[in-house]
Write a protein that holds these residues in place. Structure first.
Motif, PDB file in Angstrom:
ATOM      1  N   ILE A 172       0.764  -1.217   0.060  1.00  0.00           N
ATOM      2  CA  ILE A 172      -0.029   0.083   0.112  1.00  0.00           C
ATOM      3  C   ILE A 172       0.784   1.066   0.052  1.00  0.00           C
ATOM      4  N   VAL A 173       1.761   1.438   0.896  1.00  0.00           N
ATOM      5  CA  VAL A 173       2.627   2.264   0.784  1.00  0.00           C
ATOM      6  C   VAL A 173       3.632   2.627  -0.483  1.00  0.00           C
ATOM      7  N   ASP A 174       3.828   1.552  -0.711  1.00  0.00           N
ATOM      8  CA  ASP A 174       4.968   1.621  -2.185  1.00  0.00           C
ATOM      9  C   ASP A 174       4.053   2.390  -3.258  1.00  0.00           C
ATOM     10  N   PHE A 175       2.928   1.678  -3.317  1.00  0.00           N
ATOM     11  CA  PHE A 175       2.139   2.397  -4.389  1.00  0.00           C
ATOM     12  C   PHE A 175       1.640   3.765  -4.280  1.00  0.00           C
ATOM     13  N   ALA A 176       1.226   3.946  -3.056  1.00  0.00           N
ATOM     14  CA  ALA A 176       1.065   5.587  -2.665  1.00  0.00           C
ATOM     15  C   ALA A 176       2.200   6.569  -3.085  1.00  0.00           C
ATOM     16  N   ARG A 177       3.531   6.066  -2.694  1.00  0.00           N
ATOM     17  CA  ARG A 177       4.478   6.897  -3.021  1.00  0.00           C
ATOM     18  C   ARG A 177       4.852   6.823  -4.301  1.00  0.00           C
ATOM     19  N   ALA A 178       4.564   5.920  -5.130  1.00  0.00           N
ATOM     20  CA  ALA A 178       4.826   5.733  -6.567  1.00  0.00           C
ATOM     21  C   ALA A 178       4.185   6.976  -7.297  1.00  0.00           C
ATOM     22  N   GLN A 179       2.988   7.353  -6.743  1.00  0.00           N
ATOM     23  CA  GLN A 179       1.891   8.258  -7.319  1.00  0.00           C
ATOM     24  C   GLN A 179       2.382   9.905  -6.859  1.00  0.00           C
ATOM     25  N   ILE A 180       3.419   9.854  -6.181  1.00  0.00           N
ATOM     26  CA  ILE A 180       3.691  11.237  -5.883  1.00  0.00           C
ATOM     27  C   ILE A 180       4.059  12.141  -7.003  1.00  0.00           C
ATOM     28  N   GLY A 181       3.547  13.382  -7.087  1.00  0.00           N
ATOM     29  CA  GLY A 181       3.758  14.201  -8.332  1.00  0.00           C
ATOM     30  C   GLY A 181       2.735  14.053  -9.450  1.00  0.00           C
ATOM     31  N   ASP A 182       1.740  13.054  -9.112  1.00  0.00           N
ATOM     32  CA  ASP A 182       0.611  12.900 -10.164  1.00  0.00           C
ATOM     33  C   ASP A 182      -0.277  14.178  -9.930  1.00  0.00           C
ATOM     34  N   ALA A 183      -1.320  14.528 -10.800  1.00  0.00           N
ATOM     35  CA  ALA A 183      -2.098  15.764 -10.651  1.00  0.00           C
ATOM     36  C   ALA A 183      -3.346  15.206  -9.725  1.00  0.00           C
ATOM     37  N   TYR A 184      -4.048  16.180  -9.104  1.00  0.00           N
ATOM     38  CA  TYR A 184      -5.159  16.244  -8.167  1.00  0.00           C
ATOM     39  C   TYR A 184      -6.305  16.435  -9.246  1.00  0.00           C
ATOM     40  N   VAL A 185      -7.211  15.647  -9.482  1.00  0.00           N
ATOM     41  CA  VAL A 185      -8.537  16.129 -10.293  1.00  0.00           C
ATOM     42  C   VAL A 185      -9.689  15.271  -9.351  1.00  0.00           C
ATOM     43  N   MET A 186     -10.568  16.246  -9.349  1.00  0.00           N
ATOM     44  CA  MET A 186     -11.852  15.757  -8.436  1.00  0.00           C
ATOM     45  C   MET A 186     -12.483  14.596  -9.489  1.00  0.00           C
ATOM     46  N   GLY A 187     -12.787  13.467  -8.717  1.00  0.00           N
ATOM     47  CA  GLY A 187     -13.326  12.404  -9.107  1.00  0.00           C
ATOM     48  C   GLY A 187     -12.458  11.372  -9.871  1.00  0.00           C
ATOM     49  N   ALA A 188     -11.188  11.657 -10.221  1.00  0.00           N
ATOM     50  CA  ALA A 188     -10.229  10.808 -10.981  1.00  0.00           C
ATOM     51  C   ALA A 188      -9.739   9.884  -9.978  1.00  0.00           C
ATOM     52  N   THR A 189      -9.647   8.513 -10.843  1.00  0.00           N
ATOM     53  CA  THR A 189      -9.170   7.250 -10.046  1.00  0.00           C
ATOM     54  C   THR A 189      -7.888   6.567 -10.786  1.00  0.00           C
ATOM     55  N   GLY A 190      -7.019   7.517 -11.501  1.00  0.00           N
ATOM     56  CA  GLY A 190      -5.689   7.157 -11.961  1.00  0.00           C
ATOM     57  C   GLY A 190      -5.884   7.054 -13.399  1.00  0.00           C
ATOM     58  N   PRO A 191      -4.885   6.569 -14.304  1.00  0.00           N
ATOM     59  CA  PRO A 191      -3.528   6.074 -13.662  1.00  0.00           C
ATOM     60  C   PRO A 191      -2.634   7.402 -13.448  1.00  0.00           C
ATOM     61  N   ASN A 192      -2.875   8.634 -13.853  1.00  0.00           N
ATOM     62  CA  ASN A 192      -1.872   9.580 -13.817  1.00  0.00           C
ATOM     63  C   ASN A 192      -2.452  10.909 -12.959  1.00  0.00           C
ATOM     64  N   ALA A 193      -3.841  10.761 -12.741  1.00  0.00           N
ATOM     65  CA  ALA A 193      -4.500  11.723 -11.974  1.00  0.00           C
ATOM     66  C   ALA A 193      -5.530  11.076 -10.887  1.00  0.00           C
ATOM     67  N   TRP A 194      -5.668  11.518  -9.696  1.00  0.00           N
ATOM     68  CA  TRP A 194      -6.494  10.976  -8.523  1.00  0.00           C
ATOM     69  C   TRP A 194      -7.124  12.315  -7.909  1.00  0.00           C
ATOM     70  N   ASP A 195      -8.159  11.762  -7.059  1.00  0.00           N
ATOM     71  CA  ASP A 195      -8.510  12.491  -5.956  1.00  0.00           C
ATOM     72  C   ASP A 195      -8.250  12.076  -4.760  1.00  0.00           C
ATOM     73  N   CYS A 196      -8.582  12.213  -3.373  1.00  0.00           N
ATOM     74  CA  CYS A 196      -8.089  11.730  -2.119  1.00  0.00           C
ATOM     75  C   CYS A 196      -8.398  10.243  -2.075  1.00  0.00           C
ATOM     76  N   SER A 197      -9.604  10.005  -2.174  1.00  0.00           N
ATOM     77  CA  SER A 197     -10.267   8.800  -1.883  1.00  0.00           C
ATOM     78  C   SER A 197      -9.954   7.726  -3.046  1.00  0.00           C
ATOM     79  N   GLY A 198      -9.761   8.504  -4.367  1.00  0.00           N
ATOM     80  CA  GLY A 198      -9.394   7.557  -5.373  1.00  0.00           C
ATOM     81  C   GLY A 198      -8.020   6.744  -5.231  1.00  0.00           C
ATOM     82  N   LEU A 199      -7.124   7.751  -4.787  1.00  0.00           N
ATOM     83  CA  LEU A 199      -5.791   7.081  -4.467  1.00  0.00           C
ATOM     84  C   LEU A 199      -5.604   6.124  -3.402  1.00  0.00           C
ATOM     85  N   VAL A 200      -6.365   6.381  -2.336  1.00  0.00           N
ATOM     86  CA  VAL A 200      -6.402   5.383  -1.236  1.00  0.00           C
ATOM     87  C   VAL A 200      -7.233   3.977  -1.667  1.00  0.00           C
TER      88      VAL A 200
END
Length: 283
Positions: A172-200
């Motif tokens: 879980i931790v490794d995946f979260a750290r691997a996404q550091i630098g990706d964009a924040y977009v409301m409602g996004a679930t990856g792979p290059n943009a996320w919102d808070c709950s989509g990343l978790v």
């Protein structure tokens, strides 16, 4: 020789009888012809009267009426066709106009909703920023007071906070750290943009755990743990547990990884940067 021998005769010579007879015959024939031409012709007596045929079996008025009626019906039919075409054209024009208006209204509504979401997210980010500064000042004040009371020795991290992630928590931790630098977009679930709950949600999927999509439901999962007893992989939340508006993943060492806001994207921050309201443990 006679004394009269040199004097020519002055009498006209006599015409011959044959010529006279011929002339008389020609004259008589001419006069007879003129007389015949001048005399009225004798008409034959009329023995019977010939009547002209009458059209007793032909109804001219009826035929004329039928022709007039047929012409009027054709004219009326043509008028109906023209009227129907005009109505169809008007209906098509109105439908096109209504469709254009509906599209414009939908676009304006979507734009308004987008701006409202951006404004809401901006307000939340500002609120978290203010809360973070407040927490930071509180922490500094507490640290200063603690230093004065115990000779300057203080520690903000517990032993559990300094532990290293292993097993499912490490995934879980490794995946979260691997996404550091990706964009924040409301409602996004990856792979290059996320919102808070989509990343978790995506991070926990690496450990084979399916979480709900929204932050409020995620913070209601598992068991509640103290912020002084955190372990890598725990879910941090901001707000009330059942109604949180933001979540992130604790990665150890007093830090968390989360999709913060459109301005920062996915970042790793210290707990002191933006102190969470609480935490839950799923693993």
């Amino acid at each position: 020789m006679s004394h009269t021998a040199h004097i020519p005769s002055h009498r006209k010579p006599r015409r011959s009888s044959s010529k006279l007879a011929l002339r008389a015959g020609v004259a008589g024939g001419v006069l007879s012809t003129i007389a015949v031409a001048a005399s009225p012709a004798q008409a034959e007596p009329v023995t019977e009267t010939i009547e002209m045929p009458t059209l007793t079996n032909v109804d001219l008025s009826g035929a004329l009426s039928s022709a007039v009626a047929a012409s009027a019906e054709a004219t009326q039919q043509d008028a109906l066709v023209q009227d129907l075409r005009a109505q169809e054209d008007a209906a098509a024009g109105k439908a096109a106009k209504d469709a254009k208006t509906a599209k414009e209204q939908a676009e304006r509504k979507a734009e308004a909703e987008r701006k409202a979401k951006e404004a809401e997210e901006k307000a939340r980010a500002e609120a978290r920023e203010r809360a973070s500064r407040t927490a930071e000042r509180t922490t500094l004040s507490a640290s200063s007071n603690s230093g004065d009371s115990d000779g300057g020795s203080s520690s903000s991290d517990s032993g559990s906070s300094r532990s290293t992630a292993t097993g499912s928590a490490a995934a879980i931790v490794d995946f979260a750290r691997a996404q550091i630098g990706d964009a924040y977009v409301m409602g996004a679930t990856g792979p290059n943009a996320w919102d808070c709950s989509g990343l978790v949600q995506a991070a926990y999927r690496q450990a084979g755990i399916d979480l709900p999509r929204v932050s409020g439901a995620q913070s209601s999962m598992g068991t509640s743990v103290s912020l002084s007893d955190l372990q890598p992989g725990d879910i941090l939340y901001w707000g009330s547990r059942s109604g949180s508006y933001h979540v992130a993943i604790y990665v150890g060492g007093g830090n968390f990884v989360g999709a913060q806001n459109p301005g920062t994207g996915v970042v790793e921050r210290s707990l002191d940067y933006d102190a969470p309201s609480g935490a839950v443990r799923i693993l």
